[in-house]
Each structure stands twice: as C-alpha cells, then as structure tokens.
Write a protein that holds these residues in place. Structure first.
Motif, PDB file in Angstrom:
ATOM      1  N   ASP A 235      -6.600  41.055  -8.611  1.00  0.00           N
ATOM      2  CA  ASP A 235      -6.368  39.784  -7.936  1.00  0.00           C
ATOM      3  C   ASP A 235      -5.035  39.823  -7.188  1.00  0.00           C
ATOM      4  O   ASP A 235      -4.905  39.292  -6.083  1.00  0.00           O
ATOM      5  N   LEU A 236      -4.034  40.455  -7.775  1.00  0.00           N
ATOM      6  CA  LEU A 236      -2.735  40.598  -7.112  1.00  0.00           C
ATOM      7  C   LEU A 236      -2.868  41.409  -5.831  1.00  0.00           C
ATOM      8  O   LEU A 236      -2.273  41.069  -4.795  1.00  0.00           O
ATOM      9  N   ALA A 239      -4.931  38.909  -3.344  1.00  0.00           N
ATOM     10  CA  ALA A 239      -4.337  37.603  -3.052  1.00  0.00           C
ATOM     11  C   ALA A 239      -2.911  37.726  -2.520  1.00  0.00           C
ATOM     12  O   ALA A 239      -2.542  37.071  -1.537  1.00  0.00           O
ATOM     13  N   ASP A 240      -2.084  38.542  -3.154  1.00  0.00           N
ATOM     14  CA  ASP A 240      -0.680  38.670  -2.742  1.00  0.00           C
ATOM     15  C   ASP A 240      -0.458  39.871  -1.840  1.00  0.00           C
ATOM     16  O   ASP A 240       0.376  39.818  -0.935  1.00  0.00           O
ATOM     17  N   GLY A 241      -1.165  40.953  -2.114  1.00  0.00           N
ATOM     18  CA  GLY A 241      -0.977  42.147  -1.306  1.00  0.00           C
ATOM     19  C   GLY A 241      -1.752  42.126  -0.005  1.00  0.00           C
ATOM     20  O   GLY A 241      -1.436  42.888   0.917  1.00  0.00           O
ATOM     21  N   GLY A 242      -2.759  41.264   0.076  1.00  0.00           N
ATOM     22  CA  GLY A 242      -3.547  41.174   1.300  1.00  0.00           C
ATOM     23  C   GLY A 242      -4.453  42.361   1.554  1.00  0.00           C
ATOM     24  O   GLY A 242      -4.919  42.553   2.683  1.00  0.00           O
ATOM     25  N   GLY A 297       1.033  45.280  -1.676  1.00  0.00           N
ATOM     26  CA  GLY A 297       0.405  45.396  -0.364  1.00  0.00           C
ATOM     27  C   GLY A 297       0.524  46.757   0.275  1.00  0.00           C
ATOM     28  O   GLY A 297       0.049  46.960   1.402  1.00  0.00           O
ATOM     29  N   ALA A 358       1.668  32.547 -13.899  1.00  0.00           N
ATOM     30  CA  ALA A 358       1.221  32.820 -12.538  1.00  0.00           C
ATOM     31  C   ALA A 358       0.955  31.528 -11.776  1.00  0.00           C
ATOM     32  O   ALA A 358       1.234  31.430 -10.576  1.00  0.00           O
ATOM     33  N   GLY A 362       3.718  32.386  -9.605  1.00  0.00           N
ATOM     34  CA  GLY A 362       3.038  33.406  -8.829  1.00  0.00           C
ATOM     35  C   GLY A 362       2.728  34.655  -9.650  1.00  0.00           C
ATOM     36  O   GLY A 362       3.344  34.919 -10.687  1.00  0.00           O
ATOM     37  N   LEU A 363       1.768  35.421  -9.159  1.00  0.00           N
ATOM     38  CA  LEU A 363       1.346  36.631  -9.869  1.00  0.00           C
ATOM     39  C   LEU A 363       2.428  37.705  -9.953  1.00  0.00           C
ATOM     40  O   LEU A 363       2.570  38.354 -10.994  1.00  0.00           O
ATOM     41  N   PRO A 364       3.221  37.952  -8.896  1.00  0.00           N
ATOM     42  CA  PRO A 364       4.268  38.976  -9.030  1.00  0.00           C
ATOM     43  C   PRO A 364       5.233  38.675 -10.167  1.00  0.00           C
ATOM     44  O   PRO A 364       5.616  39.575 -10.925  1.00  0.00           O
TER      45      PRO A 364
END
Length: 406
Positions: A235-236, A239-242, A297, A358, A362-364
């Motif tokens: 998911d990271l 969602a965050d890494g694109g 990402g 999270a 946020g996930l990071p």
C-alpha cells in the motif's frame, strides 16, 4: 513468512514421499503466502473497493494473525492425539473457506470474516505437515524434506506477486482461485502421506513456555515491527510512492524470492550463535523497513528494501526455532511453536497500532516506528553483565564455563 515449528512426530516409512514434499510445499504456499499474506498484497484493491482506512486495515490484518495463533495452538493437540490428518484439513479447509468469503465479500464486515478465517489456515498447516513428513519420509531425508516444504511461504508470495502483475484488477477471481488450489493441494498431501498415530501428549516435556521469557518478548517485538511491511508495504508503494500496480506486484515477488535465502539462518546460528544471528537479522530488517519508508517511490531502492526484509524475516523465524531448541532441548518442538505464536501475536498488535498511526501521521511515519520496534527486539537477548550465555551452540572442544556462544 515464516513462521514454522519443527515438531517431529515419529512414524513408519510409507506413502509417497516425493509427492508429499511437493504437495506440502504447495499447502504452505497457499495457506501462508496467499491466504495469510495475501491481505497485504491486495490491500490497495481492498481499500479502493471498500474505502477502508489504514486503521481498519490494520485491525483486519490483526484478526487474521490472531486466528493463526488460535489454530497454531489447536493443531498440536490434534497431532498429539493421532489426528494430524484432521489438522491438515483444518488448514486447507480454512484457507479455502476464507478465500471464498473474501472473493464474494459485499462489504467490509464480510471481508473481515474472510480475512480472519483465511489467515487461520497457516497455523494448522505447519504441525500437520511436519507430522506427515516425519512419518512418511525416510529418517535420513526428513530434515531436507522439512526445509523444502518450509520454503513454500516464499513460493506463495512470489506466485501472488506474479498474479497481481498479470491481472492487477482481478482480485475476486484470484481469491476464488486460492480456494480451489487450497482444496486440491490439501487432498494430494492427504493421499500421499502416511499419517502417524497419537504421540501421547502435545508437549511431553511440560509447559512449552518454561525458560522462554526473553525469547517470547523478543519474538513479540520483532513481530510487531515486521507487521509494518507485511501489512502496509505494498500500500505504501502505491499510495505514497506512486508506483503502478504492476511495478509494486513485481517488487512483492522480490520479497518472496528473497525469503528463500532466509534458510541460511541455521548456518548463521552455528557460526555466530543465537544472539549475534538474531541481532544481525534484526538490524537488516530494521534498515530495510527504514529504506522502504523513506524511498517508496524509487523502484530499485524499494526492491532492495523488500528483498532485504524478506530474507531477514525468514532468518528471524529460523533463529527463533534454534533459540527455542537450545533453551528447551527437552521440548524443542513445543518451544518453537510457542515462539511462533508470540511472533504472530506481535504482528497482530503491530498491525493495529501501526494502522492507527498511519491514519494520523501517514504510512511512512508508521513504518519508521515499525523499524524502531524491530530494533527493540534486540533488548531481550542482551546477556546480563557478567553472566554466562544461556546455551552454547556448538563446542569443538571442551571449554571453560562461560565461553560458549549464545
């Protein structure tokens, strides 16, 4: 991944050993790599379909982990009473039923039930297959056969990643496929095994947790930290890494393939002792989790992180087995099983806590906390000042007290 004890059950040599090993590997691949860890693999699709939050996702993952613990405690009782075959079908049947429920879920509540039931199967698969292999394979080949069967987790994770890579949006047919595969391979394993008789008790050496206080604490902390990548890693990436679903699916294959290298844990323990092997594996897992949190990402960096995490997680599981065997040589099987329950209970706690964080930060941030928690698992193995190590690994020649490695 993971996560299998070495409960040896004696029995006459019979059945079809080669077929059993292949089928046993496949049962582990389905119950662990697909039905259990498949939730994290398909979490982006679940969140898009049902609109669940990271906190809810963590709660769902925790339910599956706790169901695993319940099955892992029940299955050894069945094996000890001569019902290892029933334990196998509990594993395959749970994975199949849960996968069908997930595939047909109309909403979050039904999805939760499916995840819980599907995640429980792995807990029963391990004791059943260890008993089957020990009773079917000739003694000289048992250790090798157990190792091959154990590698099924990584094979399942790779298969799941390839499936997402090929058809990223077809998650419902995929889970129906998991159900069919679970039933087929369970039947093949059943028919190729020589099932043992009762062993007279699940833990002949007494309570499996005696003398394992530090090891249990370390297992719970390691599990809590590793839950970050297992539950939220993909998911990271998306969602965050694109990263595109195809790319994240390919990277998940890297995680599974690297898990096959975790089998070197036995050599690490023999060469460096339990304490150093444990702490070294923790350091790699924490560094990998940190790298994933900071650079989700960048595909090649994410691949390095997931590969390092996959190998270190399987190594941690192997070190736990050795730790339990050396702390409780009179009850190694029960000790290993108990430590694996601790590892999984930690994953359940970590999934809930990290999911809540999270949602807030946020996930990071959640994965950075996970990395720190992994490092905390080194604390319980620290030897008190001036104390001799609890258990030596191997002695080439007689040594003075306190010189053996831990």
């Amino acid at each position: 991944m993971a996560e299998r004890s070495l409960q040896q059950v004696a029995g006459p040599v019979a059945g079809r050993p080669a077929v059993l090993v292949g089928a046993g590997l496949s049962v582990i691949a389905v119950t662990y790599g697909l039905a259990r860890y498949g939730f994290g693999l398909y979490l982006p699709q679940f969140r898009a379909e049902f609109g669940i939050s990271a906190g809810t996702a963590g709660g769902l993952a925790a339910g599956g982990y706790l169901a695993y613990c319940a099955a892992a405690l029940l299955a050894p009782l069945l094996v000890a009473r001569g019902r290892a075959r029933a334990a196998l079908w509990v594993a395959g049947g749970s994975a199949a039923l849960g996968s069908v429920v997930v595939a047909t879920a109309p909403g979050t509540a039904v999805l939760a039930v499916g995840v819980l039931v599907a995640g429980s199967g792995a807990g029963a698969a391990t004791p059943a297959l260890v008993a089957a292999v020990a009773a079917t394979v000739r003694p000289a080949g048992v250790a090798r056969a157990q190792g091959v069967v154990n590698s099924g987790t990584g094979a399942g994770v790779v298969a799941g990643g390839l499936l997402v890579l090929a058809v990223p949006g077809a998650w419902r047919p995929a889970w129906l496929g998991f159900a069919v595969l679970a039933l087929v391979v369970t039947r093949v394993a059943d028919r190729s095994a020589r099932w043992p008789a009762a062993t007279g008790g699940p833990h002949p050496a007494g309570r499996p947790w005696d003398g394992l206080g530090r090891a249990t604490a370390a297992a719970v902390l390691a599990g809590a930290g590793c839950a970050g990548t297992w539950t939220f890693g993909r998911d990271l990436l998306t969602a965050d890494g694109g990263l595109a679903p195809a790319v994240s699916g390919a990277l998940w294959c890297v995680l599974g393939a690297a898990g096959l290298a975790g089998g070197v844990s036995g050599a690490l323990v023999e060469r460096h002792g339990v304490r150093r092997a444990w702490c070294g594996s923790l350091l790699v897992a924490a560094a990998a989790t940190t790298l994933l949190a900071l650079r989700p990402g960048v595909p090649w960096l994410a691949g390095v992180a997931l590969g390092a995490f996959g190998g270190s997680f399987v190594a941690l599981s192997g070190v736990l087995i050795a730790w339990g065997a050396r702390a409780r040589p009179d009850g190694a099987a029960g000790a290993a099983a108990f430590l694996f329950v601790g590892l999984t209970a930690g994953q359940a706690l970590g999934a809930v806590a990290l999911g809540g964080l999270a949602d807030l930060a946020g996930l990071p941030a959640a994965l950075l906390l996970a990395a720190g928690t992994v490092l905390l698992a080194a604390g319980p193995v620290a030897r008190p000042s001036g104390a001799a190590p609890a258990v030596p690994v191997r002695r080439r020649a007689p040594r003075r007290p306190g010189t053996g490695r831990w």
